[in-house]
Design a protein around this motif. Structure first.
Motif, PDB file in Angstrom:
ATOM      1  N   THR A  66     -24.618 -24.074   7.439  1.00 41.36           N
ATOM      2  CA  THR A  66     -23.296 -23.535   7.116  1.00 41.36           C
ATOM      3  C   THR A  66     -22.402 -24.584   6.459  1.00 41.36           C
ATOM      4  N   ASP A 487     -21.399  -9.339   9.668  1.00 39.43           N
ATOM      5  CA  ASP A 487     -21.621  -9.501   8.234  1.00 39.43           C
ATOM      6  C   ASP A 487     -21.167  -8.259   7.464  1.00 39.43           C
ATOM      7  N   GLY A 493     -20.122 -13.053   0.582  1.00 36.19           N
ATOM      8  CA  GLY A 493     -19.996 -14.480   0.283  1.00 36.19           C
ATOM      9  C   GLY A 493     -18.766 -15.165   0.829  1.00 36.19           C
ATOM     10  N   PRO A 495     -16.393 -17.352   2.946  1.00 34.29           N
ATOM     11  CA  PRO A 495     -16.549 -18.389   3.972  1.00 34.29           C
ATOM     12  C   PRO A 495     -15.754 -18.020   5.217  1.00 34.29           C
ATOM     13  N   ARG A 510     -22.832 -17.569   7.156  1.00 35.09           N
ATOM     14  CA  ARG A 510     -21.746 -17.742   6.180  1.00 35.09           C
ATOM     15  C   ARG A 510     -21.353 -19.217   6.092  1.00 35.09           C
ATOM     16  N   THR A 512     -19.061 -22.602   5.897  1.00 37.23           N
ATOM     17  CA  THR A 512     -17.798 -23.035   6.482  1.00 37.23           C
ATOM     18  C   THR A 512     -17.424 -24.380   5.892  1.00 37.23           C
TER      19      THR A 512
END
Length: 594
Positions: A66, A487, A493, A495, A510, A512
């Motif tokens: 991530t 999700d 897409g 963040p 996702r 970060t």
């Protein structure tokens, strides 16, 4: 162990079954050998395809993936593990692809390759110092114990430290030139220390083994490892800007570590005994240790050697337990070194029994098979199992089995038969030749494979089987399903900021922008009053209170209860994000208040 020659054994002694008998090699092409190979391979394939990896490993993988998606290097990502371990896992992950299940199977396959490589190197080294059969048994069972490690152990820092320690022992004892041997062994042993810092105990165990065989090499290797560890740690501190900070801050979030509170010796000893019971129930090969030590010591000629063998084994167990006690969390994987010691010593004992008596220790072999069958059945009892008492009985049974094997071997000595009128003296182990070496190995494989079955325990705490393999798989499916729900609520897409444990983020995937992808420094009880003042905690807070925080946060109420953590941190989270009521859901999507 203590009587291993520093030079190659004479050719006539390799594989010998006893005085007056012909040399005999360990045959793997016999029906028993093929049965052992096929069974072992099938069990390894089964666990590779079905076990996956433990949630701690998913935590690290999720942290690296991530943050990596946002351009943050593993050097700069907090994953509750040191620099070299983060890069090791990142390297393994980078050569995988496909779905999560496929990637985990590929990582486990890479782990098997590492076990095989360590075993081959160890076998090559030991073959110079003991009969070929003994070398193959010790090296092979060491590698198989690592390969069949429970999912809670597999790929953990302690597991990698053991693989590296095996490679270091192979280099230290297998290279003829002493200086070159020490130089080659120091690097993997220094890396073993730096897998988690507490894994210095594993490196100390490897040093003890080398010292028991060759005093000079052991002392030189200790000095070289100290220098190598310092140099590699300096490199990690230079390469990762937060490494020293994290090393300084992390002990504050472990309230159970030795030294963070008063030590009550009787309670500590009692908890250690229960831990040994839980660990034995998890990996029953550990219960064979007393019998294996008795059988091995009985093959040594001098009393001094027998005493030294007992002392070295005891020190290895004490070092393995010291790591567990020091960390104070009593996690199973902290004691991963203990079953490896037991399996290696059992292999050595079996080989020496063949060498001395021409026969295997049948009683200990049958007991190993029995432990392998019974351990997965503990899940049907489930709770209130006194694992400490069961382990004590299992250890005592192994000692009695070893004594019975010794009595049987002595009863079959030539002199015992020659005492009868008109009787012919029988060569040692003549009857034992009917039992191929592969059969005791097969029994040990069954014992090691007690970890792979669906009902086998993964987490056993003071006699309670908290989680089995099947339940761990079901928990992963539940986390994956919750991640799919999250999700579906997020824009493609987008963040996020994670207020979850790593396994949930592992399935969400996702990106970060926070170098602390999961705010571990938040998730501490209020009584740890020093934690909010740590720099790492303040950096965690800045991920939330910055001018432009992530538009979405994923919150896991069961992991980060706002009513339990520091009230100031909880207020910062509430001011920044509006989170809906969970209503029974594992995860909720919070939106930034803008």
């Amino acid at each position: 162990m203590t009587d291993i020659s520093t030079a190659s054994p004479p050719t006539a002694e390799r594989g010998r079954t006893g005085p007056g008998t012909a040399p005999r090699r360990l045959r793997l092409t016999s029906p028993a050998g093929w049965t052992t190979i096929v069974t072992t391979a099938a069990l390894l394939i089964h666990t590779t395809l079905t076990a996956g990896v433990f949630l701690d490993i998913r935590y690290v993988l999720a942290a690296l993936r991530t943050t990596g998606a946002s351009g943050i290097s593993p050097s700069e990502t907090f994953a509750h593990r040191p620099f070299f371990y983060r890069w090791t896992i990142h390297a393994l992950d980078s050569v995988t692809g496909g779905t999560d299940a496929v990637r985990e199977a590929l990582m486990r396959s890479a782990g098997l390759a590492l076990c095989a490589a360590a075993g081959l190197l160890l076998h090559h080294a030991l073959r110079r110092r003991m009969p070929g059969r003994d070398a193959l048994l010790v090296a092979g069972l060491t590698a198989l114990t690592l390969a069949f490690a429970p999912v809670i152990d597999y790929l953990q820092p302690e597991w990698f430290a053991l693989v590296l320690a095996a490679v270091a022992v192979a280099a230290a004892l297998g290279v003829r030139d002493r200086s070159r041997a020490v130089a080659l062994a120091a690097l993997p042993l220094a890396l073993a220390v730096l897998m988690k810092y507490s894994t210095a105990g594993t490196a100390a165990m490897a040093l003890l083994v080398v010292f028991a065989v060759d005093r000079a090499r052991g002392l030189l290797l200790a000095a070289a490892t100290a220098v190598g560890t310092g140099a590699l740690f300096a490199f990690s501190a230079w390469s990762g800007s937060r490494e020293l900070q994290w090393l300084r801050d992390m002990p504050y979030i472990n309230a159970h570590a030795l030294g963070n509170g008063p030590v009550v010796l009787p309670d500590l000893l009692l908890r250690t005994v229960y831990y040994l019971g839980d660990r034995t129930a998890l990996t029953p090969v550990l219960a064979l240790l007393p019998g294996a030590l008795l059988l091995f010591a009985a093959t040594l000629a001098a009393r001094r050697q027998r005493v030294e063998a007992a002392l070295v084994t005891l020190l290895l167990v004490v070092l393995g337990l010291a790591v567990v006690v020091y960390q104070g969390n009593w996690f199973a994987y902290h004691g991963e070194s203990l079953p490896v010691v037991a399996a290696a010593l059992t292999g050595l004992a079996i080989g020496r029994c063949y060498g001395a008596h021409g026969r295997p220790p049948l009683c200990l072999t049958v007991l190993a098979l029995l432990y392998g069958v019974l351990a997965p059945l503990l899940a049907f009892v489930r709770a209130d199992v006194d694992t400490a008492a069961l382990a004590g009985l299992a250890w005592a049974a192994a000692l009695l089995a070893g004594a019975a094997d010794l009595l049987r071997a002595r009863a079959d000595r030539p002199g015992a038969a020659a005492d009868l009128p008109g009787a012919k003296a029988e060569a040692p182990g003549a009857r034992g030749r009917r039992v191929p070496v592969a059969l005791p190995v097969l029994a040990l494989v069954a014992c090691l494979a007690a970890t792979v079955w669906p009902t086998s325990g993964v987490r056993i705490v003071e006699g309670n089987i908290v989680t089995t393999n099947a339940e761990l798989t079901e928990q992963a499916r539940s986390a994956e399903a919750a991640a799919r729900q999250v999700d579906a609520e997020l824009p493609p897409g987008a963040p996020v900021l994670y207020l979850t444990f790593g396994q949930q983020a592992y399935y969400i995937g996702r990106p970060t922008a926070c170098r602390y992808p999961f705010p571990t420094f938040f998730n501490v009880p209020r009584q740890l009053t020093e934690v909010p003042s740590l720099e790492s905690t303040r950096e965690n807070v800045r991920c939330i209170t910055q001018e432009h925080p992530a538009a979405y946060a994923v919150y896991q109420p069961s992991w980060l209860s706002l009513g339990v953590i520091d009230p100031r941190i909880a207020a910062d989270i509430r001011r920044t994000y509006a989170c809906p009521a969970p209503r029974g859901r594992q995860l909720v999507v919070c939106r930034a208040r803008r």
